[in-house]
Design a protein around this motif. Structure first.
Motif, PDB file in Angstrom:
ATOM      1  N   ARG A 259       0.819  -1.212   0.000  1.00  0.00           N
ATOM      2  CA  ARG A 259       0.000   0.000   0.000  1.00  0.00           C
ATOM      3  C   ARG A 259       0.853   1.262   0.000  1.00  0.00           C
ATOM      4  NH1 ARG A 259      -5.117   0.018   3.964  1.00  0.00           N
ATOM      5  NH2 ARG A 259      -5.487   1.884   2.721  1.00  0.00           N
ATOM      6  N   LEU A 260       1.897   1.244   0.834  1.00  0.00           N
ATOM      7  CA  LEU A 260       2.718   2.452   0.962  1.00  0.00           C
ATOM      8  C   LEU A 260       3.809   2.507  -0.097  1.00  0.00           C
ATOM      9  CD1 LEU A 260       3.024   2.446   4.849  1.00  0.00           C
ATOM     10  CD2 LEU A 260       1.715   4.060   3.477  1.00  0.00           C
ATOM     11  N   GLY A 261       4.066   1.366  -0.729  1.00  0.00           N
ATOM     12  CA  GLY A 261       5.062   1.341  -1.792  1.00  0.00           C
ATOM     13  C   GLY A 261       6.488   1.448  -1.290  1.00  0.00           C
ATOM     14  N   VAL A 262       6.885   0.477  -0.467  1.00  0.00           N
ATOM     15  CA  VAL A 262       8.271   0.477   0.006  1.00  0.00           C
ATOM     16  C   VAL A 262       8.862  -0.913  -0.192  1.00  0.00           C
ATOM     17  CG1 VAL A 262       7.516   0.037   2.393  1.00  0.00           C
ATOM     18  CG2 VAL A 262       9.794   0.958   1.998  1.00  0.00           C
ATOM     19  N   ASP A 263      10.123  -0.961  -0.621  1.00  0.00           N
ATOM     20  CA  ASP A 263      10.803  -2.215  -0.899  1.00  0.00           C
ATOM     21  C   ASP A 263      11.446  -2.737   0.385  1.00  0.00           C
ATOM     22  OD1 ASP A 263      12.301  -4.303  -1.772  1.00  0.00           O
ATOM     23  OD2 ASP A 263      13.568  -3.139  -3.143  1.00  0.00           O
ATOM     24  N   LEU A 264      10.898  -3.815   0.926  1.00  0.00           N
ATOM     25  CA  LEU A 264      11.406  -4.347   2.196  1.00  0.00           C
ATOM     26  C   LEU A 264      12.614  -5.256   1.997  1.00  0.00           C
ATOM     27  CD1 LEU A 264       8.110  -5.132   4.144  1.00  0.00           C
ATOM     28  CD2 LEU A 264       9.553  -3.109   4.266  1.00  0.00           C
ATOM     29  N   GLY A 265      13.025  -5.437   0.753  1.00  0.00           N
ATOM     30  CA  GLY A 265      14.196  -6.279   0.489  1.00  0.00           C
ATOM     31  C   GLY A 265      15.504  -5.498   0.588  1.00  0.00           C
TER      32      GLY A 265
ATOM     33  N   GLN B 105      10.295   6.417   6.746  1.00  0.00           N
ATOM     34  CA  GLN B 105       9.062   6.788   7.427  1.00  0.00           C
ATOM     35  C   GLN B 105       7.977   5.733   7.173  1.00  0.00           C
ATOM     36  OE1 GLN B 105       8.967   9.271   9.431  1.00  0.00           O
ATOM     37  NE2 GLN B 105       6.861   9.884   9.727  1.00  0.00           N
ATOM     38  N   LYS B 106       7.960   5.189   5.960  1.00  0.00           N
ATOM     39  CA  LYS B 106       6.983   4.145   5.641  1.00  0.00           C
ATOM     40  C   LYS B 106       7.253   2.896   6.487  1.00  0.00           C
ATOM     41  CE  LYS B 106       6.672   5.670   0.838  1.00  0.00           C
ATOM     42  NZ  LYS B 106       7.077   5.311  -0.552  1.00  0.00           N
ATOM     43  N   VAL B 107       8.518   2.537   6.626  1.00  0.00           N
ATOM     44  CA  VAL B 107       8.859   1.389   7.471  1.00  0.00           C
ATOM     45  C   VAL B 107       8.396   1.655   8.906  1.00  0.00           C
ATOM     46  CG1 VAL B 107      10.771   0.060   8.473  1.00  0.00           C
ATOM     47  CG2 VAL B 107      10.797   0.645   6.038  1.00  0.00           C
ATOM     48  N   GLY B 108       8.592   2.910   9.348  1.00  0.00           N
ATOM     49  CA  GLY B 108       8.130   3.292  10.682  1.00  0.00           C
ATOM     50  C   GLY B 108       6.617   3.165  10.814  1.00  0.00           C
ATOM     51  N   LEU B 109       5.900   3.563   9.768  1.00  0.00           N
ATOM     52  CA  LEU B 109       4.433   3.452   9.802  1.00  0.00           C
ATOM     53  C   LEU B 109       4.014   1.980   9.828  1.00  0.00           C
ATOM     54  CD1 LEU B 109       3.349   6.229   7.272  1.00  0.00           C
ATOM     55  CD2 LEU B 109       2.805   6.133   9.706  1.00  0.00           C
ATOM     56  N   ILE B 110       4.711   1.158   9.056  1.00  0.00           N
ATOM     57  CA  ILE B 110       4.347  -0.270   9.023  1.00  0.00           C
ATOM     58  C   ILE B 110       4.490  -0.883  10.415  1.00  0.00           C
ATOM     59  CG2 ILE B 110       4.959  -2.546   8.085  1.00  0.00           C
ATOM     60  CD1 ILE B 110       5.801  -1.098   5.498  1.00  0.00           C
ATOM     61  N   GLN B 111       5.623  -0.571  11.094  1.00  0.00           N
ATOM     62  CA  GLN B 111       5.788  -1.177  12.419  1.00  0.00           C
ATOM     63  C   GLN B 111       4.740  -0.664  13.406  1.00  0.00           C
ATOM     64  OE1 GLN B 111       6.997   0.212  15.490  1.00  0.00           O
ATOM     65  NE2 GLN B 111       7.009   2.256  14.588  1.00  0.00           N
ATOM     66  N   ALA B 112       4.218   0.536  13.159  1.00  0.00           N
ATOM     67  CA  ALA B 112       3.184   1.043  14.070  1.00  0.00           C
ATOM     68  C   ALA B 112       1.818   0.403  13.794  1.00  0.00           C
ATOM     69  CB  ALA B 112       3.079   2.570  13.945  1.00  0.00           C
ATOM     70  N   PHE B 113       1.543   0.135  12.522  1.00  0.00           N
ATOM     71  CA  PHE B 113       0.216  -0.367  12.121  1.00  0.00           C
ATOM     72  C   PHE B 113       0.115  -1.888  12.105  1.00  0.00           C
ATOM     73  CE2 PHE B 113      -2.668   2.996  10.599  1.00  0.00           C
ATOM     74  CZ  PHE B 113      -1.832   4.106  10.641  1.00  0.00           C
ATOM     75  N   MET B 114       1.229  -2.598  11.981  1.00  0.00           N
ATOM     76  CA  MET B 114       1.170  -4.005  11.579  1.00  0.00           C
ATOM     77  C   MET B 114       0.439  -4.923  12.556  1.00  0.00           C
ATOM     78  SD  MET B 114       5.153  -5.079  12.012  1.00  0.00           S
ATOM     79  CE  MET B 114       6.035  -4.873  13.549  1.00  0.00           C
ATOM     80  N   HIS B 115       0.446  -4.592  13.851  1.00  0.00           N
ATOM     81  CA  HIS B 115      -0.230  -5.459  14.801  1.00  0.00           C
ATOM     82  C   HIS B 115      -1.640  -4.964  15.131  1.00  0.00           C
ATOM     83  CE1 HIS B 115       1.991  -2.396  16.958  1.00  0.00           C
ATOM     84  NE2 HIS B 115       1.377  -2.656  18.087  1.00  0.00           N
ATOM     85  N   GLU B 116      -2.148  -4.060  14.290  1.00  0.00           N
ATOM     86  CA  GLU B 116      -3.485  -3.497  14.458  1.00  0.00           C
ATOM     87  C   GLU B 116      -3.766  -3.150  15.921  1.00  0.00           C
ATOM     88  OE1 GLU B 116      -6.380  -5.995  12.527  1.00  0.00           O
ATOM     89  OE2 GLU B 116      -5.193  -6.090  10.709  1.00  0.00           O
ATOM     90  N   PRO B 117      -2.961  -2.238  16.459  1.00  0.00           N
ATOM     91  CA  PRO B 117      -3.069  -1.920  17.891  1.00  0.00           C
ATOM     92  C   PRO B 117      -4.355  -1.154  18.206  1.00  0.00           C
ATOM     93  CG  PRO B 117      -1.570  -0.397  16.832  1.00  0.00           C
ATOM     94  CD  PRO B 117      -1.948  -1.406  15.788  1.00  0.00           C
ATOM     95  N   GLU B 118      -4.759  -1.231  19.449  1.00  0.00           N
ATOM     96  CA  GLU B 118      -5.946  -0.493  19.884  1.00  0.00           C
ATOM     97  C   GLU B 118      -5.732   1.008  19.799  1.00  0.00           C
ATOM     98  OE1 GLU B 118      -7.611  -1.895  23.740  1.00  0.00           O
ATOM     99  OE2 GLU B 118      -6.262  -3.581  23.364  1.00  0.00           O
ATOM    100  N   LEU B 119      -4.479   1.401  20.054  1.00  0.00           N
ATOM    101  CA  LEU B 119      -4.149   2.829  20.047  1.00  0.00           C
ATOM    102  C   LEU B 119      -2.930   3.072  19.163  1.00  0.00           C
ATOM    103  CD1 LEU B 119      -4.367   5.763  21.220  1.00  0.00           C
ATOM    104  CD2 LEU B 119      -2.916   4.975  23.096  1.00  0.00           C
ATOM    105  N   LEU B 120      -3.068   4.029  18.246  1.00  0.00           N
ATOM    106  CA  LEU B 120      -1.934   4.429  17.408  1.00  0.00           C
ATOM    107  C   LEU B 120      -1.470   5.799  17.868  1.00  0.00           C
ATOM    108  CD1 LEU B 120      -3.445   3.245  14.066  1.00  0.00           C
ATOM    109  CD2 LEU B 120      -1.108   2.682  14.738  1.00  0.00           C
ATOM    110  N   VAL B 121      -0.204   5.917  18.198  1.00  0.00           N
ATOM    111  CA  VAL B 121       0.366   7.195  18.600  1.00  0.00           C
ATOM    112  C   VAL B 121       1.390   7.564  17.536  1.00  0.00           C
ATOM    113  CG1 VAL B 121       1.639   8.442  20.376  1.00  0.00           C
ATOM    114  CG2 VAL B 121       0.009   6.671  21.036  1.00  0.00           C
ATOM    115  N   LEU B 122       1.054   8.563  16.726  1.00  0.00           N
ATOM    116  CA  LEU B 122       1.867   8.871  15.554  1.00  0.00           C
ATOM    117  C   LEU B 122       2.366  10.310  15.630  1.00  0.00           C
ATOM    118  CD1 LEU B 122      -0.644   7.316  12.981  1.00  0.00           C
ATOM    119  CD2 LEU B 122       1.276   6.161  14.091  1.00  0.00           C
TER     120      LEU B 122
END
Lengths: 265, 324
Positions: B123-129, B141-158
């Motif tokens: 979705r964000l268009g980042v190469d994880l390889g 920043q996209k990698v940072g967003l992925i680690q924040a969103f990936m576990h579908e947390p109850e609370l996102l602090v961005l």
């Protein structure tokens, strides 16, 4: 998710290149120095050279026992080049563990996850100590391989005691860097603490060697605690463990402050 | 310590001092569960300090703080698994590849659904390889967003989540926020400009020098914003139009300006009361009517200015807080 010690594994994986490098360094040092013993030390030639050196220098370098196989291994590797190499590795790894990670901003991200501060400190310290232990084990293996061909005549039990003393000494520098890093979060303080402990230990021992009047300095030198009773000749002794006790105290103090303070400010 | 009010984040008198500097002066804040809450303010207003307090990275000097019903200190690791955090200053210097880097953080956060990381990366268009440290600022920043969103947390602090992202990715990010809200996740995000939060945030707080100077919904902000209006009428109707405008509540600064032959343009500013205005002018013979979209950004910037500091006294803030 269920795999244990995630931070420990991460530290080891992140550091494997460095560990390979240090392993090669230790191998090179041992294979350069030890095979020279029969042609140098064994026939008294080395002793003659040492006799021409100023006695103060000989005492500082702990070369006074260089005429025997065990003394040679101790004076060249465990007491000098190995000590210097592993101390550099130890201070570097110890600084990386907390202080450097905090200064470059990544500790904040890690701490925002499901880990405890004590866990970070414990797992990363374990990774540093395991890497140092690996290098100590490599040294034991190489010395045992070269023992016969280089006519060193070192007893295995004494060698193990020496390696444990060696590991305690360099781990002290590592944990000084870890503990001060955990308490302050400052890279330069961590580096200073780690290298300072090593220099202090060595210098105090060298001064203590100079005369009977200064011999009391040995009581305060971690270097003397490790090697003062020549474990490579005499085997185990109690003061070896003194370094491990100080390591535990440093980690306890570091942990105590680390879990209470603000991170990355 | 703090009672669970059902809010995702709740603070009372939250204060943080660094030595002699006070970063937060008794913050009172409630972020309802399932809402998107934007905190805006200039650099050094205390946004990052507030967010770090929620994650127990720093500890409050005074006041009460509750995150998902727990204090960050007591909630510990278990509480942090339920939160996704993006630091304001993301420094990723590791040479490990993006996928391996995220796998490590997945191990120490809440459970990550299989495929979640790849979905987000697509979705964000980042190469994880690629090694993380070789990525551009935006891709980090996209990698940072992925680690924040990936576990579908109850609370996102961005903390300033869109910094370094191009407009297309920002849109995708806004879509992710909408989806998070739809799933019942709470989002707390910060920015130094309103435009980055107004599309997604329902409620906003404007922070200045460690104090909340305004708390509002974006809709209220827009409603209360001052609009510039221009009404064009036939010359014959000018006098009656003018008296109609002058009689309306919220209209100020009415002026006649020259317009084409036979018509007169009346300009004025309108403070809220749009409905009353439209109904009143509907009775006139209107040639043209222009109403400018209010510039919310300008309005918010006014809060940053020193000239408004007199209205930002703590007493005032407290009274406002008590009213809500």
């Amino acid at each position: 998710m269920n795999r244990s010690l995630p931070l420990f594994r991460r530290s080891i994986l992140d550091g494997w290149r460095g560990l390979v490098g240090w392993t090669i360094g230790i191998l090179v040092a041992l294979f350069l120095y030890l095979p020279l013993y029969p042609s140098f030390g064994g026939n008294g030639q080395m002793q003659q050279i040492v006799d021409t050196l100023p006695p103060e220098l000989v005492k500082s370098l702990n070369y006074d026992q260089i005429g025997s196989g065990p003394g040679y291994a101790q004076a060249t590797f465990y007491g000098l080049i190995g000590f210097v190499l592993l101390t550099i590795a130890a201070v570097g790894w110890g600084t990386e563990a907390i202080a450097e990670d905090e200064e470059n901003g990544q500790l904040e991200l890690t701490l925002a996850h499901g880990v405890l501060r004590g866990q970070i400190l414990a797992e990363r310290t374990a990774a540093v100590l395991v890497k140092l232990a690996w290098l100590a084990i490599v040294s034991v293996a190489v010395v045992m391989i070269l023992n016969e061909p280089a006519e060193l005549g070192i007893e295995f039990g004494n060698l193990v005691a020496t390696a444990v003393a060696f590991l305690g000494l360099v781990s002290l520098a590592a944990t000084a860097a870890i503990g001060v890093g955990a308490a302050t979060g400052r890279r330069t303080w961590a580096v200073s603490a780690g290298s300072g402990v090593a220099v202090f230990a060595y210098a105090l021992n060298a001064l203590g060697n100079q005369s009977d009047d200064l011999a009391w300095l040995h009581d305060w030198s971690p270097y003397s605690w490790a090697y003062g009773d020549s474990p490579i000749l005499n085997g185990w002794n109690g003061t070896i463990w003194l370094n491990y006790a100080v390591i535990a105290a440093l980690l306890a103090v570091g942990w105590f402050v680390f879990r209470r303070r603000d991170i990355a400010v | 310590m703090t009672t669970d009010t059902g809010a995702a984040v709740s603070t009372r008198g939250l204060t943080k001092r660094y030595g002699a500097t006070t970063a937060l002066h008794g913050l009172d804040l409630d972020i309802p569960r399932g809402s998107v809450f934007g905190m805006i303010g200039p650099n050094g207003a205390g946004k990052t300090t507030t967010m770090r307090l929620l994650l127990d990275i720093i500890r409050p000097t005074a006041g009460e703080l509750s995150v998902l019903g727990r204090t960050p200190r007591d909630g510990g690791a278990e509480l942090r698994r339920r939160i996704g955090y993006l630091p304001g200053e993301l420094h990723l210097g590791t040479r490990v590849k993006g996928r391996e880097f995220l796998a490590h953080y997945a191990e120490i956060s809440g459970p990550v659904r299989k495929g979640a990381v790849d979905d987000l990366a697509d979705r964000l268009g980042v190469d994880l390889g690629r090694p993380v440290r070789s990525l551009s600022k935006g891709n980090k920043q996209k990698v940072g967003l992925i680690q924040a969103f990936m576990h579908e947390p109850e609370l996102l602090v961005l903390d300033e989540p869109t910094s370094g992202l191009d407009p297309l990715v920002q849109q995708e990010f806004h879509a992710m926020l909408h989806e998070a809200k739809a799933k019942g996740q709470t989002v707390f995000l910060s920015s130094h400009v309103l435009s980055e939060v107004q599309q997604t945030a329902h409620e906003i707080a404007i922070l200045k020098e460690g104090r909340i100077v305004e708390r509002s919904t974006v809709a209220d902000l827009r409603e209360n914003a001052v609009r510039h209006v221009k009404l064009v009428v036939a010359e014959a109707d000018a006098a009656s139009a003018r008296s109609t405008l002058d009689a309306l509540p919220g209209v100020a600064g009415t002026a006649s300006v020259a317009n084409g032959p036979g018509t007169v343009a009346l300009t004025a500013t309108l403070d809220a009361h749009v409905d009353a205005f439209v109904k009143a002018v509907a009775r006139l013979d209107v040639v043209d009517l222009t109403m400018e979209e209010p510039d919310l950004e300008e309005m918010v910037l006014a809060y940053y200015g020193t000239d408004l500091s007199s209205t930002a006294e703590p007493v005032d803030t407290d009274r406002k807080a008590a009213k809500r």
